[in-house]
Motif scaffolding. Structure first.
Motif, PDB file in Angstrom:
ATOM      1  N   UNK A  20       0.782  -1.232   0.000  1.00 20.85           N
ATOM      2  CA  UNK A  20       0.000   0.000   0.000  1.00 20.85           C
ATOM      3  C   UNK A  20       0.817   1.286   0.000  1.00 20.85           C
ATOM      4  N   UNK A  21       2.129   1.179   0.088  1.00 19.99           N
ATOM      5  CA  UNK A  21       2.942   2.403   0.126  1.00 19.99           C
ATOM      6  C   UNK A  21       3.960   2.481  -0.995  1.00 19.99           C
ATOM      7  N   UNK A  22       4.233   1.370  -1.670  1.00 23.11           N
ATOM      8  CA  UNK A  22       5.271   1.365  -2.700  1.00 23.11           C
ATOM      9  C   UNK A  22       4.966   2.339  -3.833  1.00 23.11           C
ATOM     10  N   UNK A  23       3.731   2.337  -4.323  1.00 19.54           N
ATOM     11  CA  UNK A  23       3.370   3.204  -5.438  1.00 19.54           C
ATOM     12  C   UNK A  23       3.525   4.668  -5.053  1.00 19.54           C
ATOM     13  N   UNK A  24       3.057   5.029  -3.858  1.00 22.93           N
ATOM     14  CA  UNK A  24       3.166   6.412  -3.401  1.00 22.93           C
ATOM     15  C   UNK A  24       4.624   6.837  -3.247  1.00 22.93           C
ATOM     16  N   UNK A  25       5.431   5.947  -2.704  1.00 23.73           N
ATOM     17  CA  UNK A  25       6.842   6.271  -2.504  1.00 23.73           C
ATOM     18  C   UNK A  25       7.555   6.438  -3.842  1.00 23.73           C
ATOM     19  N   UNK A  26       7.302   5.529  -4.773  1.00 22.78           N
ATOM     20  CA  UNK A  26       7.950   5.626  -6.088  1.00 22.78           C
ATOM     21  C   UNK A  26       7.500   6.871  -6.839  1.00 22.78           C
ATOM     22  N   UNK A  27       6.213   7.225  -6.678  1.00 26.22           N
ATOM     23  CA  UNK A  27       5.730   8.466  -7.284  1.00 26.22           C
ATOM     24  C   UNK A  27       6.448   9.665  -6.666  1.00 26.22           C
TER      25      UNK A  27
END
Length: 225
Positions: free
Chosen positions: A133-140
């Motif tokens: 749930x946090x990987x996409x936000x972090x990569x963005x």
């Protein structure tokens, strides 16, 4: 401070700590390096206390910054990393429950493995939750050069590098029976232990960079979850 908001702060902190480790190794004898970097040495004790301090500070400031599940997951990860530094992963049995050998060995009954699985279940959930749930936000955030997102990536990178350093020479000895001089073992220890000590501080850097970010934007980086 502008410097604190720099997207490269965590990177330069890692470089600085590595250079400090190099200076420590150059200026001290191998025996001195081993004394300070041993499992009961001052650097490892500092790392343990740093993780506990990071947990307290994250709990204090994270309540108003992070979603509840994210906060709980981060606290669990910090707690397990502190426990590992204190060698509590070896406390239940005569072997670390983090080793594959423990799970594949027939020397330990199923009940022992079930106990170990129950102990590891919370951290498995925490890591799984953060990845899912946090990987996409972090990569963005990394693509947009957000300082806190880059610091999160640096936490992962420094953790991976320290683990590779921790196991590299030992793995070569176990696999091939190679022998290495004391100066190389002491160099490994000086880099690995100091980089491990940096990790809880990087957690705090990321936390306060994120705090600065949402104060500026008036929004939550994790608001979609």
């Amino acid at each position: 401070m502008k410097f604190f908001r720099s997207p490269y702060l965590s990177f330069w902190l890692a470089v600085l700590v590595s250079l400090l480790g190099l200076a420590f190794w150059v200026s001290c004898s191998p025996e001195t390096v081993f004394r300070y970097t041993s499992e009961s040495g001052p650097i490892e004790r500092l790392t343990e206390w740093a993780y506990l301090g990071a947990m307290g500070i994250t709990l204090l400031f994270g309540v108003s910054l992070l979603k509840r599940k994210t906060l709980v997951a981060v606290l669990i990860v910090l707690g397990y990393m502190a426990a590992r530094e204190a060698d509590l992963h070896k406390a239940l049995f005569s072997i670390s429950i983090l080793k594959i050998k423990f799970w594949l060995s027939g020397s330990y009954p199923l009940t022992s493995k079930l106990i170990a699985a129950a102990v590891l279940l919370p951290v498995a959930w925490a890591v799984g939750y953060l990845l899912a749930f946090r990987t996409i936000s972090v990569l963005a955030g990394v693509r947009e050069r957000m300082s806190h997102a880059i610091s999160i990536i640096m936490i992962v990178a420094v953790t991976a590098i320290s683990k590779v350093l921790d196991r590299s020479l030992n793995a070569l000895v176990e696999l091939f029976g190679w022998q290495f001089p004391q100066w190389l073992w002491s160099f490994q220890a000086s880099q690995e232990e100091l980089l491990e000590c940096l990790i809880p501080f990087l957690f705090l850097v990321a936390l306060f960079q994120y705090r600065s970010y949402i104060r500026q934007r008036g929004m939550s980086f994790f608001s979609n979850y």
